[in-house]
Design a protein around this motif. Structure first.
Motif, PDB file in Angstrom:
ATOM      1  N   ARG A 746       0.829  -1.494   0.235  1.00 55.13           N
ATOM      2  CA  ARG A 746       0.055  -0.130   0.116  1.00 55.13           C
ATOM      3  C   ARG A 746       1.052   1.433  -0.286  1.00 55.13           C
ATOM      4  O   ARG A 746       2.199   1.149   0.476  1.00 55.13           O
ATOM      5  CB  ARG A 746      -0.715  -0.401   1.574  1.00 55.13           C
ATOM      6  CG  ARG A 746      -0.298   0.071   2.713  1.00 55.13           C
ATOM      7  CD  ARG A 746      -1.187   0.165   3.597  1.00 55.13           C
ATOM      8  NE  ARG A 746      -2.023   1.988   3.324  1.00 55.13           N
ATOM      9  CZ  ARG A 746      -2.079   2.682   4.305  1.00 55.13           C
ATOM     10  NH1 ARG A 746      -2.517   1.641   5.597  1.00 55.13           N
ATOM     11  NH2 ARG A 746      -2.150   3.651   4.057  1.00 55.13           N
ATOM     12  N   TYR A 747      -0.009   2.061  -0.425  1.00 58.72           N
ATOM     13  CA  TYR A 747       0.932   3.659  -0.174  1.00 58.72           C
ATOM     14  C   TYR A 747       0.570   3.926   0.679  1.00 58.72           C
ATOM     15  O   TYR A 747      -0.777   4.235   1.076  1.00 58.72           O
ATOM     16  CB  TYR A 747       0.806   4.432  -1.457  1.00 58.72           C
ATOM     17  CG  TYR A 747       1.225   4.402  -3.072  1.00 58.72           C
ATOM     18  CD1 TYR A 747       2.431   4.858  -3.162  1.00 58.72           C
ATOM     19  CD2 TYR A 747       0.977   3.246  -3.523  1.00 58.72           C
ATOM     20  CE1 TYR A 747       3.290   4.301  -4.103  1.00 58.72           C
ATOM     21  CE2 TYR A 747       1.212   2.896  -4.499  1.00 58.72           C
ATOM     22  CZ  TYR A 747       2.503   3.125  -5.169  1.00 58.72           C
ATOM     23  OH  TYR A 747       3.184   2.787  -6.018  1.00 58.72           O
ATOM     24  N   HIS A 748       1.370   4.794   1.370  1.00 60.96           N
ATOM     25  CA  HIS A 748       1.354   5.745   2.701  1.00 60.96           C
ATOM     26  C   HIS A 748       1.624   7.704   1.915  1.00 60.96           C
ATOM     27  O   HIS A 748       2.969   8.440   1.990  1.00 60.96           O
ATOM     28  CB  HIS A 748       2.903   5.345   3.624  1.00 60.96           C
ATOM     29  CG  HIS A 748       2.432   4.071   4.182  1.00 60.96           C
ATOM     30  ND1 HIS A 748       1.147   3.487   5.062  1.00 60.96           N
ATOM     31  CD2 HIS A 748       2.779   2.583   3.609  1.00 60.96           C
ATOM     32  CE1 HIS A 748       1.870   2.317   5.604  1.00 60.96           C
ATOM     33  NE2 HIS A 748       2.142   1.863   4.828  1.00 60.96           N
ATOM     34  N   LEU A 749       0.896   7.829   3.105  1.00 60.75           N
ATOM     35  CA  LEU A 749       0.447   9.440   2.621  1.00 60.75           C
ATOM     36  C   LEU A 749       1.473  10.040   3.926  1.00 60.75           C
ATOM     37  O   LEU A 749       0.466  10.083   5.226  1.00 60.75           O
ATOM     38  CB  LEU A 749      -1.123  10.224   2.813  1.00 60.75           C
ATOM     39  CG  LEU A 749      -1.125  11.894   2.637  1.00 60.75           C
ATOM     40  CD1 LEU A 749      -0.566  11.989   1.368  1.00 60.75           C
ATOM     41  CD2 LEU A 749      -2.187  11.368   2.489  1.00 60.75           C
ATOM     42  N   VAL A 750       2.364  10.481   3.355  1.00 62.24           N
ATOM     43  CA  VAL A 750       3.103  11.467   4.181  1.00 62.24           C
ATOM     44  C   VAL A 750       3.155  12.749   4.694  1.00 62.24           C
ATOM     45  O   VAL A 750       3.724  13.353   3.333  1.00 62.24           O
ATOM     46  CB  VAL A 750       4.685  10.847   4.928  1.00 62.24           C
ATOM     47  CG1 VAL A 750       5.765  11.210   6.552  1.00 62.24           C
ATOM     48  CG2 VAL A 750       4.615   9.490   4.805  1.00 62.24           C
ATOM     49  N   LYS A 751       2.700  13.550   5.939  1.00 62.76           N
ATOM     50  CA  LYS A 751       2.806  14.924   5.424  1.00 62.76           C
ATOM     51  C   LYS A 751       3.635  15.604   6.086  1.00 62.76           C
ATOM     52  O   LYS A 751       4.364  15.394   7.328  1.00 62.76           O
ATOM     53  CB  LYS A 751       0.856  15.833   5.619  1.00 62.76           C
ATOM     54  CG  LYS A 751      -0.135  15.458   4.940  1.00 62.76           C
ATOM     55  CD  LYS A 751      -1.304  15.768   5.374  1.00 62.76           C
ATOM     56  CE  LYS A 751      -2.502  16.042   4.809  1.00 62.76           C
ATOM     57  NZ  LYS A 751      -3.693  15.707   4.993  1.00 62.76           N
ATOM     58  N   PRO A 752       4.472  17.031   5.914  1.00 68.11           N
ATOM     59  CA  PRO A 752       5.536  17.316   6.377  1.00 68.11           C
ATOM     60  C   PRO A 752       4.908  18.036   8.089  1.00 68.11           C
ATOM     61  O   PRO A 752       3.648  18.396   7.802  1.00 68.11           O
ATOM     62  CB  PRO A 752       5.700  18.635   5.914  1.00 68.11           C
ATOM     63  CG  PRO A 752       5.098  18.935   4.810  1.00 68.11           C
ATOM     64  CD  PRO A 752       4.305  17.801   4.761  1.00 68.11           C
ATOM     65  N   PRO A 753       5.789  17.751   8.543  1.00 68.93           N
ATOM     66  CA  PRO A 753       5.436  18.537  10.201  1.00 68.93           C
ATOM     67  C   PRO A 753       4.719  19.961   9.822  1.00 68.93           C
ATOM     68  O   PRO A 753       5.793  20.648   9.427  1.00 68.93           O
ATOM     69  CB  PRO A 753       6.504  18.200  11.209  1.00 68.93           C
ATOM     70  CG  PRO A 753       7.154  17.619  10.074  1.00 68.93           C
ATOM     71  CD  PRO A 753       7.217  18.025   8.950  1.00 68.93           C
ATOM     72  N   ALA A 754       3.622  20.749  11.121  1.00 65.37           N
ATOM     73  CA  ALA A 754       2.833  22.159  10.445  1.00 65.37           C
ATOM     74  C   ALA A 754       4.055  23.323  11.297  1.00 65.37           C
ATOM     75  O   ALA A 754       3.223  24.371  10.560  1.00 65.37           O
ATOM     76  CB  ALA A 754       1.254  21.411  11.160  1.00 65.37           C
ATOM     77  N   VAL A 755       4.438  22.737  12.230  1.00 67.47           N
ATOM     78  CA  VAL A 755       5.115  23.925  12.718  1.00 67.47           C
ATOM     79  C   VAL A 755       6.674  23.270  13.033  1.00 67.47           C
ATOM     80  O   VAL A 755       6.901  22.224  13.347  1.00 67.47           O
ATOM     81  CB  VAL A 755       4.768  23.820  14.200  1.00 67.47           C
ATOM     82  CG1 VAL A 755       5.003  25.094  14.801  1.00 67.47           C
ATOM     83  CG2 VAL A 755       3.362  24.107  14.355  1.00 67.47           C
ATOM     84  N   VAL A 756       7.138  24.021  12.335  1.00 69.55           N
ATOM     85  CA  VAL A 756       8.937  24.252  12.143  1.00 69.55           C
ATOM     86  C   VAL A 756       9.691  24.211  14.121  1.00 69.55           C
ATOM     87  O   VAL A 756       9.228  25.082  14.242  1.00 69.55           O
ATOM     88  CB  VAL A 756       9.899  25.367  11.994  1.00 69.55           C
ATOM     89  CG1 VAL A 756      10.833  24.971  11.669  1.00 69.55           C
ATOM     90  CG2 VAL A 756       8.758  25.335  10.526  1.00 69.55           C
ATOM     91  N   GLU A 757       9.676  22.716  13.886  1.00 62.46           N
ATOM     92  CA  GLU A 757       9.917  22.592  15.492  1.00 62.46           C
ATOM     93  C   GLU A 757      11.591  22.402  15.184  1.00 62.46           C
ATOM     94  O   GLU A 757      12.735  22.266  14.197  1.00 62.46           O
ATOM     95  CB  GLU A 757      10.244  21.169  15.750  1.00 62.46           C
ATOM     96  CG  GLU A 757       8.482  21.397  16.310  1.00 62.46           C
ATOM     97  CD  GLU A 757       7.861  19.660  16.600  1.00 62.46           C
ATOM     98  OE1 GLU A 757       8.581  18.838  17.100  1.00 62.46           O
ATOM     99  OE2 GLU A 757       6.989  19.822  16.975  1.00 62.46           O
ATOM    100  N   PRO A 758      13.231  21.859  16.077  1.00 53.80           N
ATOM    101  CA  PRO A 758      14.473  22.040  16.800  1.00 53.80           C
ATOM    102  C   PRO A 758      14.474  20.176  15.591  1.00 53.80           C
ATOM    103  O   PRO A 758      13.833  19.745  15.491  1.00 53.80           O
ATOM    104  CB  PRO A 758      14.572  21.697  17.798  1.00 53.80           C
ATOM    105  CG  PRO A 758      13.879  22.355  18.791  1.00 53.80           C
ATOM    106  CD  PRO A 758      12.121  22.004  17.293  1.00 53.80           C
ATOM    107  N   PRO A 759      15.828  20.501  14.903  1.00 53.28           N
ATOM    108  CA  PRO A 759      16.341  19.471  14.088  1.00 53.28           C
ATOM    109  C   PRO A 759      16.286  18.716  14.833  1.00 53.28           C
ATOM    110  O   PRO A 759      16.639  18.030  16.222  1.00 53.28           O
ATOM    111  CB  PRO A 759      17.513  19.618  13.868  1.00 53.28           C
ATOM    112  CG  PRO A 759      17.010  21.224  13.151  1.00 53.28           C
ATOM    113  CD  PRO A 759      17.055  21.583  15.181  1.00 53.28           C
ATOM    114  N   GLY A 760      15.744  16.977  14.553  1.00 50.80           N
ATOM    115  CA  GLY A 760      15.787  15.631  15.171  1.00 50.80           C
ATOM    116  C   GLY A 760      14.754  15.397  16.089  1.00 50.80           C
ATOM    117  O   GLY A 760      14.494  14.911  15.963  1.00 50.80           O
TER     118      GLY A 760
END
Length: 767
Positions: A746-760
């Motif tokens: 199956r395909y998994h829909l992945v959206k980016p984080p909505a709020v910019v947070e520290p790397p990691g």
């Protein structure tokens, strides 16, 4: 190498508007050019002229095989006076996916004319039909005592339709000529040694079938993207102001793309889809000849309702934009653009000097996004020097050295590949010699993937391979004073270049580099796992311009054109080439009747061309290529643009090749999406972590292939694996999204984080 009409505003003269005296002077200069070329043919190129005489026998054979229904009779009538040597089969090797290979060799058996007929009749009576062939005159020598001798590489593809048995015969013919001709003056062979051949075969339905062919009025560029967010990739043709909405199950609805198009449709040569304004909606950035770039701001549902605004960050309108690639190069969270241009070969009678290091084109631009889709010229930070004036055909912003910023990789005609490393702030430095093992070539397109399955990003650059150049090298032919021209002839025509990533961030050629090098005159390419066996295969579209005959203009390019190159427009040269090129696509071809290629991977250790066996070796003049799972069934399909020059005019088409692979290997897919306030998917790294500890990787890039854009869809074949440990997406800026124990098939829909947070920081993904 693109040969065509000059863009608006060029210096191209118009002989019909000149005075009679000026035209007479031009005619005299044209005649001088003709006389000079004839003189060089009599002296410097006498060996090549002789080679072409003998080559005509195979040109006629190739032409007749395309036109005659009885190919076996044509093959029999290709006469030889004494013997034809046929090799004996060695052990059969099983290559996988139903493909087997048998190499033939010594001891050979000799056939006379009657035995040759019986041999051919056996194939014919068993129901085989020859579908297509290729014949290339690779070497030639002549001795007053022993006479003429040729080495001809060939391919014969045939099928036994009742059994679905496809056979691809490839090899070399060692031809010793008799010195006499037939009734029409064509040379006759004394003997032919055909003992060095290899036969590839497979029984069963081909992997691909042609699901649709759309006749188009205008093509470039070809963009594939899920505009409306329904999971299915739509087919976008900005130059025609057309979108084919993908409704699933191979149903497409044609509709206008833009609600308020600018008056440049039919002239768009480059485009890219991305969220340049940061509002979570796709925008369209397009370029047309003689125009500034235009930005169409998008809205929900994949619509473009507003009037576009010109991007006047460039110092002037662009002469001929060819490629737009987008990514955040300076880490400020918005998408920047690199715009590459192409200067058409033979424009106004000019050719690049030298032919192997062209720096005489139109300038490229680095455009920095200042917010909300407004740009400023940051080209000074690119530090490209005179390479800024390459004749660019493809380019990508991609992290090539693994330091988590986007570098610039360009592929140019009359030059090859260049690499510019980013220092993380949007300043680039030329690192071509430090990064690339060997990048010379007539570069057309490129693709990125992990071809050798070591977890590192590799690059595949496609370009021209030339039989003529190899023949001239064998003869050691060339005029005095042009030693560097001769020296660069071999690397420039090596063909496609496989460059594997290393832990030292250097791209090096592998031992199997020859296996994927000589597909022909390559244009578009795509990396895909067509059979889901967990390694990456490669598709390449080939062929420049096919006419009424396989007689090839290529020899004139290599013996004459590159030696009369001039940077300054010249009316006489313009007139000469205009008259010459009127024959290409009619009486002559230029790398015509080549076939598309599918290189099947052997676990990243080697590759085999199975294009005909898998149903994709079309005899067309191919251009743009995109790989995409159009019906989301876990089998990656192909979109291929064809340019048909029948009758002298270009009739473009788009072929949709449906993957119907019958195997039951597993797979998993990822669909990335934009989201307002989050990092862009462009530049993202995707990794599928295997339970064995290995990983399969992919990158989201634009500007790859040729005049095309892939969707934000990545597919991974898994072979017999029943599960995977995780999917991990690293977004630009360092944020991670991870899915543990994701479901396969199956395909998994992945959206980016909505709020910019520290790397990691890690955000769970929505499934």
């Amino acid at each position: 190498m693109l040969v065509g009409a000059a863009p608006p505003g060029s210096e191209s003269p118009n002989p019909t508007t000149t005075s009679k005296e000026k035209q007479a002077s031009i005619d005299q200069q044209v005649q001088r050019i003709v006389d000079e070329r004839r003189q060089r043919d009599r002296t410097v190129w006498s060996g090549e002229v002789r080679a072409q005489v003998y080559e005509q026998a195979f040109v006629r054979l190739w032409d007749e095989l395309r036109r005659d229904d009885d190919a076996f009779e044509v093959l029999f009538n290709f006469g030889f006076l004494d013997t034809l040597l046929i090799g004996r089969p060695g052990p059969t090797r099983v290559l996988g996916q139903g493909v087997s290979a048998t190499r033939f060799g010594s001891p050979a058996r000799a056939l006379d004319r009657e035995q040759w007929r019986l041999f051919l009749n056996d194939w014919k009576e068993r129901g085989y039909r020859v579908e297509q062939t290729e014949w290339h005159h690779t070497r030639f020598s002549y001795d007053e005592t022993t006479g003429a001798r040729s080495l001809v590489t060939f391919a014969i593809d045939c099928i036994q339709a009742e059994r679905g048995h496809r056979v691809s015969i490839r090899g070399e013919l060692d031809v010793r000529w008799s010195g006499v001709g037939d009734a029409n003056g064509f040379p006759i062979a004394r003997s032919i040694d055909a003992s060095s051949i290899e036969i590839f075969e497979r029984t069963g339905n081909p992997a691909f079938e042609k699901a649709a062919t759309w006749d188009l009025g205008y093509v470039p560029p070809l963009l594939v993207h899920d505009l409306d967010g329904d999971g299915y990739s739509d087919v976008v043709l900005p130059g025609m102001n057309t979108v084919y909405w993908n409704k699933g199950d191979w149903r497409f609805d044609e509709a206008p793309l833009l609600d308020r198009p600018a008056n440049i449709e039919g002239n768009i040569t480059a485009a890219v889809l991305a969220d340049f304004t940061g509002d979570g909606h796709l925008d369209l950035l397009s370029g047309a000849r003689g125009e500034y770039l235009h930005l169409y701001e998008g809205a929900s549902g994949g619509r473009f309702p507003t009037q576009p605004h010109p991007v006047k960050a460039t110092s002037s309108p662009l002469a001929n934009p060819q490629v737009l690639t987008a990514g955040d190069v300076d880490g400020d969270g918005d998408l920047d653009v690199w715009a590459g241009q192409y200067k058409i070969a033979y424009l106004a009678g000019t050719l690049p000097q030298p032919y192997y290091d062209a720096r005489d084109g139109y300038p490229s631009y680095l455009l920095l996004n200042t917010g909300d889709g407004h740009f400023e010229d940051g080209s000074a930070a690119a530090d490209m020097g005179t390479k800024r004036y390459r004749r660019v055909l493809s380019g990508s912003l991609v992290d090539i050295d693994g330091d988590r910023d986007l570098d610039l990789v360009t592929v140019s005609d009359f030059a090859g590949a260049d690499v510019y490393l980013n220092d993380g702030s949007g300043h680039f430095s030329d690192a071509t010699d430090q990064v690339i093992d060997e990048g010379a070539g007539f570069g057309m397109g490129h693709s990125f993937a992990d071809y050798d399955l070591d977890g590192l990003l590799d690059m595949y650059m496609i370009g021209m391979s030339s039989t003529t150049a190899r023949r001239l090298d064998f003869m050691n032919a060339g005029p005095e004073g042009f030693e560097r021209h001769q020296e660069m002839r071999r690397p420039m025509t090596f063909g496609n270049r496989m460059l594997l990533g290393t832990n030292t961030a250097r791209l090096v050629a592998p031992a199997f580099k020859d296996s994927v090098a000589r597909s022909g005159w390559a244009w578009g390419t795509a990396s895909l796992d067509f059979d889901n066996d967990s390694d990456v295969d490669i598709f390449v579209a080939n062929g420049f311009r096919s006419g009424n005959s396989a007689k090839d203009y290529c020899t004139r390019f290599w013996t004459q054109d590159i030696y009369m190159a001039a940077a300054v427009p010249d009316p006489a040269r313009h007139s000469f080439f205009k008259n010459t090129f009127s024959k290409i696509g009619n009486d002559w071809s230029w790398n015509g009747f080549e076939h598309n290629v599918l290189y099947m991977s052997d676990a990243g250790r080697d590759f085999t061309n199975v294009g005909y066996l898998m149903g994709v070796a079309d005899e067309i003049d191919g251009r743009a290529v995109v790989a995409d799972d159009l019906d989301l069934d876990g089998r990656v399909d192909l979109l291929v643009v064809e340019h048909d020059y029948e009758g002298g005019s270009n009739k473009p088409r788009l072929h949709l090749l449906r993957n119907q692979w019958p195997g039951d290997d597993n797979w998993i897919g990822v669909l990335l999406a934009d989201r307002a306030g989050g990092p862009s998917p462009l530049g993202a790294r995707i990794a599928v972590e295997l339970e064995s500890g290995g990983r399969r990787i992919a990158r989201i890039v634009t500007g790859d292939s040729f005049s095309a854009q892939h969707a934000l869809q990545k597919h991974f074949g898994l072979g017999s694996l029943q599960s995977v440990s995780a999917i991990e997406v690293e977004w630009p800026g360092g944020l991670l999204t991870r899915i543990d124990k994701p479901a396969i098939r199956r395909y998994h829909l992945v959206k980016p984080p909505a709020v910019v947070e520290p790397p990691g920081a890690v955000e769970p993904a929505a499934n």
